[in-house]
Structure formats: C-alpha cells, structure tokens
Design a protein around this motif. Structure first.
Motif, PDB file in Angstrom:
ATOM      1  N   ASN A 100      92.076  98.794  10.744  1.00 48.58           N
ATOM      2  CA  ASN A 100      91.375  99.843  11.473  1.00 48.58           C
ATOM      3  C   ASN A 100      89.979  99.335  11.836  1.00 48.58           C
ATOM      4  O   ASN A 100      89.214  98.944  10.954  1.00 48.58           O
ATOM      5  CB  ASN A 100      91.248 101.103  10.616  1.00 48.58           C
ATOM      6  N   LEU A 101      89.660  99.355  13.132  1.00 45.95           N
ATOM      7  CA  LEU A 101      88.379  98.846  13.604  1.00 45.95           C
ATOM      8  C   LEU A 101      87.689  99.903  14.472  1.00 45.95           C
ATOM      9  O   LEU A 101      88.353 100.668  15.174  1.00 45.95           O
ATOM     10  CB  LEU A 101      88.584  97.572  14.419  1.00 45.95           C
ATOM     11  N   SER A 102      86.373  99.932  14.413  1.00 42.45           N
ATOM     12  CA  SER A 102      85.630 100.937  15.174  1.00 42.45           C
ATOM     13  C   SER A 102      84.914 100.299  16.365  1.00 42.45           C
ATOM     14  O   SER A 102      84.280  99.256  16.235  1.00 42.45           O
ATOM     15  CB  SER A 102      84.609 101.648  14.279  1.00 42.45           C
ATOM     16  N   ILE A 103      85.063 100.951  17.516  1.00 41.48           N
ATOM     17  CA  ILE A 103      84.340 100.568  18.730  1.00 41.48           C
ATOM     18  C   ILE A 103      83.798 101.847  19.354  1.00 41.48           C
ATOM     19  O   ILE A 103      84.540 102.813  19.531  1.00 41.48           O
ATOM     20  CB  ILE A 103      85.251  99.841  19.736  1.00 41.48           C
ATOM     21  N   ASP A 104      82.529 101.852  19.704  1.00 44.53           N
ATOM     22  CA  ASP A 104      81.908 103.093  20.162  1.00 44.53           C
ATOM     23  C   ASP A 104      81.266 102.988  21.539  1.00 44.53           C
ATOM     24  O   ASP A 104      80.340 103.730  21.857  1.00 44.53           O
ATOM     25  CB  ASP A 104      80.866 103.564  19.140  1.00 44.53           C
ATOM     26  N   THR A 109      76.520  99.520  25.174  1.00 46.72           N
ATOM     27  CA  THR A 109      76.399 100.748  24.383  1.00 46.72           C
ATOM     28  C   THR A 109      76.737 100.502  22.919  1.00 46.72           C
ATOM     29  O   THR A 109      76.025 100.957  22.012  1.00 46.72           O
ATOM     30  CB  THR A 109      77.319 101.843  24.944  1.00 46.72           C
ATOM     31  N   HIS A 110      77.827  99.785  22.690  1.00 47.18           N
ATOM     32  CA  HIS A 110      78.249  99.503  21.314  1.00 47.18           C
ATOM     33  C   HIS A 110      77.172  98.731  20.556  1.00 47.18           C
ATOM     34  O   HIS A 110      76.841  99.070  19.411  1.00 47.18           O
ATOM     35  CB  HIS A 110      79.559  98.710  21.337  1.00 47.18           C
ATOM     36  N   ASN A 111      76.626  97.703  21.189  1.00 43.02           N
ATOM     37  CA  ASN A 111      75.587  96.900  20.532  1.00 43.02           C
ATOM     38  C   ASN A 111      74.329  97.717  20.260  1.00 43.02           C
ATOM     39  O   ASN A 111      73.666  97.544  19.229  1.00 43.02           O
ATOM     40  CB  ASN A 111      75.239  95.684  21.393  1.00 43.02           C
ATOM     41  N   GLY A 115      72.931  98.341  16.714  1.00 37.75           N
ATOM     42  CA  GLY A 115      71.678  97.653  16.469  1.00 37.75           C
ATOM     43  C   GLY A 115      71.860  96.170  16.271  1.00 37.75           C
ATOM     44  O   GLY A 115      71.081  95.519  15.562  1.00 37.75           O
ATOM     45  N   ASN A 116      72.889  95.607  16.930  1.00 35.55           N
ATOM     46  CA  ASN A 116      73.193  94.186  16.770  1.00 35.55           C
ATOM     47  C   ASN A 116      73.771  93.656  18.077  1.00 35.55           C
ATOM     48  O   ASN A 116      74.759  94.202  18.584  1.00 35.55           O
ATOM     49  CB  ASN A 116      74.193  93.986  15.620  1.00 35.55           C
ATOM     50  N   GLU A 117      73.189  92.616  18.628  1.00 35.06           N
ATOM     51  CA  GLU A 117      73.601  92.111  19.942  1.00 35.06           C
ATOM     52  C   GLU A 117      74.952  91.418  19.928  1.00 35.06           C
ATOM     53  O   GLU A 117      75.541  91.154  20.996  1.00 35.06           O
ATOM     54  CB  GLU A 117      72.541  91.153  20.487  1.00 35.06           C
TER      55      GLU A 117
END
Length: 298
Positions: A100-104, A109-111, A115-117
């Motif tokens: 299970n992985l999260s992408i928002d 937007t996700h980065n 808070g991480n490039e």
C-alpha cells in the motif's frame, strides 16, 4: 473478522499537513514493540485471523520491520505494508502479499505536501518495481484542499499500475486533532466533486476503486458492506491502544495490556451497536447522498 492493521511506530520522516497521526513519538522502544507485536500475532493466529497489515507512522522507520514480516510469514499470515514510498521497498518483496503506497498529487503537489523534492520520484519507482514483481498494489490518495483542484494526477498514476489486480483508493481527508489541518477538510461541494470524478474513472475503465468522503463512506465501487469479516481493527502497539473503524462510526479503546481476545469482544459489541443503526446493509451511493442532503435541508 479478518482485517487487522498493526501500527508499529508513530515516527515519520514527512510532516504532511493533512496527516491524522500527530503522535510522532512512541511510548516504548522498538525492541519492546517487536516483542509485543509477536505476542499479538500469535494471539491473532489462535483466533483464526489470516491477514495483517503493518503501518504507522512510516512503518519502514521501525527498526525490526523485516523481522516482524518474516515472523508473520512463519505463522502463515498474508501480509501487507503501508508506506509513503520514501525508500526502496524491494527488500520486503519476499515477505509481503500486497503493498500500500500513498500519493497525494502530481509531482509538484505531492512533493510540496511531503516537503521533499524527491518524494514523488521515489514512490513511483517503488510502484514500478512492485508492478514488475506482480505483487498487488493499492494506491491511496488523501484528497483535501491541497489537491482537490487537480484530480487528474490519478490518471498519471494508473498508467504505471495494472488496474486489473491493483486498486486506487480515493479517500477524503478525515478530521484531525490539529485545528490548522482541519482547514484542509473538503466541504460538501468538494466531496461531490470527488464523487463525480470517481464516476468518471469508472467510465474510463473498470478500475478497482474505493472511495471514502466526509459525506459518506463507500467500499467496493460505491457500495457499503459492513460486517464482522471486513471491519478494520487498528492495533496501536507503541501506545498500547486500539480502535475499530466502522466506516460511519469509530470506537477508540485504551488498554494497558493489549489482549487479542478482548479486542474480539469489543468488535462483537461494536458490530451489535452498528447493526442497530441499520447500516449493516448494502447501500447505493446515490441514496446515501440524497438522504444526507434531505436531512440538511430541514
């Protein structure tokens, strides 16, 4: 009852503004958590549970994640982990049946949310790796005011997974204990936008799609089925508590010593309460929405 999610840590390397887990510290050390989790797994095995998911916080920050996965597999559990995908997860492939992985959001937007490039690049790399290994993937998208205006990022994500065996989970942000975070909650109009977009996804292709919003909670392509076999039970090992997710209800229980038999008794009690509210039936999403709007108009 066969849906247990074991929280191994509250530590996380990201500080996503919408996150429900504001407890970033554990009440005990990783070695204690490891031993307690082994006891819990043995108890769940005796009670006939077959599937367990390990989560957090970010579960890969738990020092003994690989050890506990190996232990669970020795007990013949089907296992899965929930991760933000910040690191290479391939070392766990031999010990998990699902990831299970999260992408928002899209990459920008996700980065920004994470808070991480490199956050988006890293999670996409993990998706591609697990796709090649043929291990089923669930992609969870927490929809809030930071990404509701650009839902098309989901189209980009599904291009790198196999929708015949993998799932997309669209989940509206739930309330948190942080007033600042609650400002990100969707309003009714935005919840309806999420619902309509999910319908568009289904029309494009037969996605395995779950949707959950603050107006309604739906499982399995817009239908609600709640019973003792599919109700999630969350066991917070670091802080020695657990809670039951009943879709439309939630019960939080604190305990100094987590006993699996006690959890089962609480689940039975909660299901009885839930059934009394007449929610233990298959419902159509349109009817739920109509009922809610009618109630709000009076």
């Amino acid at each position: 009852m066969n849906n247990f999610i074991i929280l191994l840590t509250h530590r996380c390397n990201y500080r996503c503004p919408h996150c429900y887990d504001i407890e970033k510290d554990n009440l005990c050390d990783d070695k204690t958590i490891l031993n307690d989790t082994k006891k819990i797994l043995k108890g769940l095995k005796r009670l006939g549970v077959r599937d367990v998911e390990f989560s957090g916080g970010e579960c890969t920050l738990f020092k003994y994640l690989e050890d506990i996965l190996k232990f669970a597999k020795k007990l013949k559990f089907k296992t899965s982990i929930f991760s933000n995908g910040w690191t290479d997860l391939s070392k766990y492939q031999d010990y998990v049946d699902k990831i299970n992985l999260s992408i928002d959001g899209n990459e920008a937007t996700h980065n920004k949310i994470r808070g991480n490039e490199n956050a988006f690049k890293n999670v996409i790399a993990n998706i591609k790796n697990f796709y090649k290994s043929k291990i089923p993937i669930n992609i969870q998208c927490t929809i809030n005011k930071n990404n509701i205006r650009n839902l098309n990022f989901i189209d980009e994500v599904v291009e790198v997974i196999n929708t015949e065996k993998d799932s997309i989970i669209l989940e509206a942000m739930v309330s948190t204990l942080s007033p600042k975070a609650n400002n990100l909650l969707l309003n009714d109009s935005e919840n309806c936008k999420l619902y309509n977009y999910a319908l568009e996804l289904l029309e494009k292709k037969n996605y395995h799609l779950n949707i959950s919003t603050n107006l309604f909670n739906i499982n399995s392509d817009f239908k609600l089925n709640v019973n003792k076999t599919n109700m999630p039970v969350f066991i917070d090992v670091p802080n020695k508590k657990y809670y039951l997710d009943l879709n439309l209800s939630s019960y939080v229980l604190n305990t100094k010593k987590i006993e699996t038999e006690a959890i089962f008794k609480e689940v039975e009690k909660a299901v009885t309460i839930f059934n009394a509210r007449n929610y233990n039936v298959t419902l159509n999403i349109e009817n739920i929405l109509i009922d809610i709007l009618k109630n709000r108009s009076h």
